[in-house]
Scaffold this motif. Structure first.
Motif, PDB file in Angstrom:
ATOM      1  N   ASP A 119       0.858  -1.181   0.000  1.00 22.96           N
ATOM      2  CA  ASP A 119       0.000   0.000   0.000  1.00 22.96           C
ATOM      3  C   ASP A 119       0.896   1.233   0.000  1.00 22.96           C
ATOM      4  O   ASP A 119       1.786   1.352   0.850  1.00 22.96           O
ATOM      5  CB  ASP A 119      -0.899   0.029   1.235  1.00 22.96           C
TER       6      ASP A 119
ATOM      7  N   HIS B  59       1.026   5.537  -0.269  1.00 19.18           N
ATOM      8  CA  HIS B  59       0.302   6.804  -0.134  1.00 19.18           C
ATOM      9  C   HIS B  59       0.974   7.825  -1.052  1.00 19.18           C
ATOM     10  O   HIS B  59       2.167   8.096  -0.901  1.00 19.18           O
ATOM     11  CB  HIS B  59       0.338   7.284   1.319  1.00 19.18           C
TER      12      HIS B  59
ATOM     13  N   ASN C 136      -4.363   6.653  -2.257  1.00 22.78           N
ATOM     14  CA  ASN C 136      -3.707   5.434  -1.814  1.00 22.78           C
ATOM     15  C   ASN C 136      -3.928   4.357  -2.857  1.00 22.78           C
ATOM     16  O   ASN C 136      -4.992   4.329  -3.502  1.00 22.78           O
ATOM     17  CB  ASN C 136      -4.271   4.962  -0.469  1.00 22.78           C
TER      18      ASN C 136
END
Length: 132
Positions: free
Chosen positions: A72, A74, A84
């Motif tokens: 993940d 950002h 995201n």
């Protein structure tokens, strides 16, 4: 099965090679250097030092891209947009990132390409085993 087209690079400025003229505007925009390629009186030690530093930075950046795969991430984009996504891959020129499950203020996009020039910064968590 259809044959695949092969795209050939145009001939270079000297007529015998394929590639960029190191004095062209495009080459200078894509590969800026603090040392002029046309200056014959360049200190070779300075040039070698800069090339070593560029090599180290490039390797670290590519390793960070490898560490981001399936993580993940950002992204902070221009106009204060924060998104995201799960990082997938980068194209060879590192001009685009392929991401999955892109969460934007307008909704979720299953698959997307993010243009790197639109990114101000990005961050992701590093596994404990990768910190060494």
């Amino acid at each position: 099965m259809k044959p695949v087209c092969v795209l050939r690079m145009p001939r270079g400025p000297d007529g015998s090679s394929r590639g960029f003229d190191p004095t062209s505007e495009r080459y200078l925009a894509l590969c800026p250097t603090t040392i002029s390629s046309s200056d014959s009186a360049v200190d070779s030690a300075t040039f070698v030092e800069e090339q070593k530093a560029r090599t180290v930075l490039r390797e670290r950046y590519i390793r960070s891209l490898l560490a981001m795969v399936k993580k993940d991430v950002h992204f902070t984009m221009y106009e204060r947009v924060k998104v995201n996504a799960v990082f997938g891959a980068s194209d060879i020129d590192i001009l685009n990132f392929q991401v999955s499950d892109l969460q934007t203020p307008l909704g979720v996009q299953k698959e997307a390409l993010i243009r790197c020039p639109d990114i101000i910064s990005y961050s992701f968590s590093i596994d404990a085993g990768l910190k060494d």
